[in-house]
Design an enzyme around this catalytic site. Structure first.
Site, mmCIF file in Angstrom:
data_model
loop_
_atom_site.group_PDB
_atom_site.id
_atom_site.type_symbol
_atom_site.label_atom_id
_atom_site.label_comp_id
_atom_site.label_asym_id
_atom_site.label_seq_id
_atom_site.Cartn_x
_atom_site.Cartn_y
_atom_site.Cartn_z
ATOM 1 N N HIS A 1 50.145 22.978 102.052
ATOM 2 C CA HIS A 1 49.434 23.131 103.340
ATOM 3 C C HIS A 1 47.931 22.798 103.237
ATOM 4 C CE1 HIS A 1 48.760 27.167 101.703
ATOM 5 N NE2 HIS A 1 49.937 27.607 102.073
ATOM 6 N N GLU B 1 55.600 29.627 96.239
ATOM 7 C CA GLU B 1 54.136 29.630 96.251
ATOM 8 C C GLU B 1 53.664 30.675 95.246
ATOM 9 O OE1 GLU B 1 52.060 28.868 100.144
ATOM 10 O OE2 GLU B 1 53.976 29.568 100.919
ATOM 11 N N HIS C 1 46.543 27.240 97.149
ATOM 12 C CA HIS C 1 46.053 28.600 96.927
ATOM 13 C C HIS C 1 45.065 28.560 95.763
ATOM 14 C CE1 HIS C 1 48.555 30.685 99.866
ATOM 15 N NE2 HIS C 1 49.493 29.798 99.573
ATOM 16 N N ASP D 1 55.531 25.782 108.121
ATOM 17 C CA ASP D 1 55.231 27.074 107.491
ATOM 18 C C ASP D 1 55.763 28.199 108.381
ATOM 19 O OD1 ASP D 1 54.347 28.838 105.579
ATOM 20 O OD2 ASP D 1 52.224 28.352 105.760
#
Length: 374
Positions: free
Chosen positions: A213, A127, A193, A271
């Site tokens: 996500h 990420e 993000h 997660d």
């Protein structure tokens, strides 16, 4: 076991559940699904006693479990984490990291130097680092950088062919080049993000693209602003991760996604972080105390959510009960779809002749009775 037949089970296929069939395995490969197993009388019989027979589960997005955060493990810890996950029906998982390059490089060296681990770990997920700092979520700010193709090439070299997915924010200037370089290197670009609008998103047609996500750490759904969370409602060709732990996304959103999004692209994730799969309690992580419980795993000082306490086996059970989805669909979301995104669905994720006998027995409450790959 290398050779056996499973009798008296309910065989969960991609689109149905078969009754009164036997599943035949030879040399750890599924060779037949039949109503006439008399000519396989020379191999051992596994009596499923009415249990569901399913492919094993896949954790696409997982930062840790039990007493292990993947950013601090030694090789022996990885083997112990594998055994911990296998007892919960999870035979394939993708360790997920923020882009601390020293930590990522160290883990990839462990993985590359231990080929036996790659049977369970097809690669890693990062990420960042080219994400929007205003939507950093749990990402440490010091690991976030402006998009830079040279830095990306260094990361790819350091990960030794093991980088499978990378989260980028499509609105960041320079990420269009990053996006195409990831595709050229068979790495899945994952949008997340991010404060992107739909207009910021690149052409995705014909590519395996994923959303990290969905709803978490991204611009949302609004009648005035086209946030990134709207993308899978508009582009039904894009994969998307959905966290079903009940903490990261509320129940009504989970139900909405099940009813209205493309079931061929929905991937259930956990997660999960250190302490996932254990009883609620306190744990040490990087010199800080985290508390796991019904509200997820949170830092004791500040109560900030750092991840899920549930693993994908419990996420799956929760999702099935909440949505009323049939088991064959839930298995698609937690096994076949992530296998497709990872490029391993020729061997994993569904019960078909020619595929690996990577199989579970589940009871009527979807608990793991037996992992036949133990």
């Amino acid at each position: 076991m290398n050779n056996y037949k499973i009798a008296n089970g309910q065989i969960v296929l991609q689109d149905a559940i078969l009754q009164n069939h036997s599943l035949i395995v030879k040399d750890k490969t599924i060779v037949d699904i039949t109503t006439d197993d008399d000519h396989y009388s020379d191999i051992e019989t596994v009596d499923a006693q009415g249990a569901y027979v399913t492919p094993s589960l896949v954790e696409l997005h997982i930062h840790g479990c039990s007493h292990y955060g993947f950013d601090t493990v030694e090789e022996a810890d990885v083997y112990e984490a594998i055994e911990f996950l296998k007892k919960r029906g999870i035979n394939t998982f993708v360790p997920t990291f923020i882009c601390d390059r020293a930590i990522v490089k160290r883990f990839c060296n462990i993985l590359a130097n231990s080929p036996a681990l790659q049977k369970y770990i097809p690669g890693i997920y990062i990420e960042g680092p080219f994400v929007n700092i205003n939507k950093k979520g749990g990402i440490i700010a010091d690991t976030i950088h402006k998009p830079n193709l040279d830095v990306l090439k260094q990361i790819i070299a350091e990960t030794r062919g093991l980088l499978k997915l990378m989260t980028i924010a499509p609105e960041m200037q320079g990420n269009h080049q990053v996006f195409h370089h990831l595709l050229q290197n068979n790495i899945v670009p994952c949008f997340g993000h991010s404060n992107a609008t739909i207009a910021d998103v690149y052409q995705t047609q014909g590519h395996n693209i994923n959303i990290t996500h969905l709803f978490n750490a991204m611009s949302g759904i609004s009648h005035k602003t086209n946030g990134l969370a709207m993308l899978p409602f508009i582009d039904r060709n894009i994969f998307f991760e959905l966290n079903g732990d009940g903490v990261h996304v509320n129940n009504e959103i989970l139900q909405m996604c099940y009813k209205h999004l493309n079931h061929d692209k929905l991937i259930l994730i956990s997660d999960a972080v250190i302490s996932a799969g254990l009883e609620p309690g306190e744990h040490d992580y990087f010199g800080r105390t985290v508390i796991s419980g019904k509200h997820g795993v949170r830092y004791k000082d500040g109560n900030v959510l750092m991840g899920s306490q549930l693993l994908i086996n419990d996420v799956l059970k929760r999702f099935l009960k909440l949505t009323g989805a049939p088991l064959h669909e839930g298995i698609r979301f937690a096994s076949y779809n992530p296998s497709r995104l990872l490029g391993i669905s020729d061997k994993k994720g569904s019960i078909e002749p020619g595929k690996d006998a990577d199989l579970l027995l589940l009871d009527r409450n979807f608990n793991v009775v037996r992992n036949l790959n133990m």
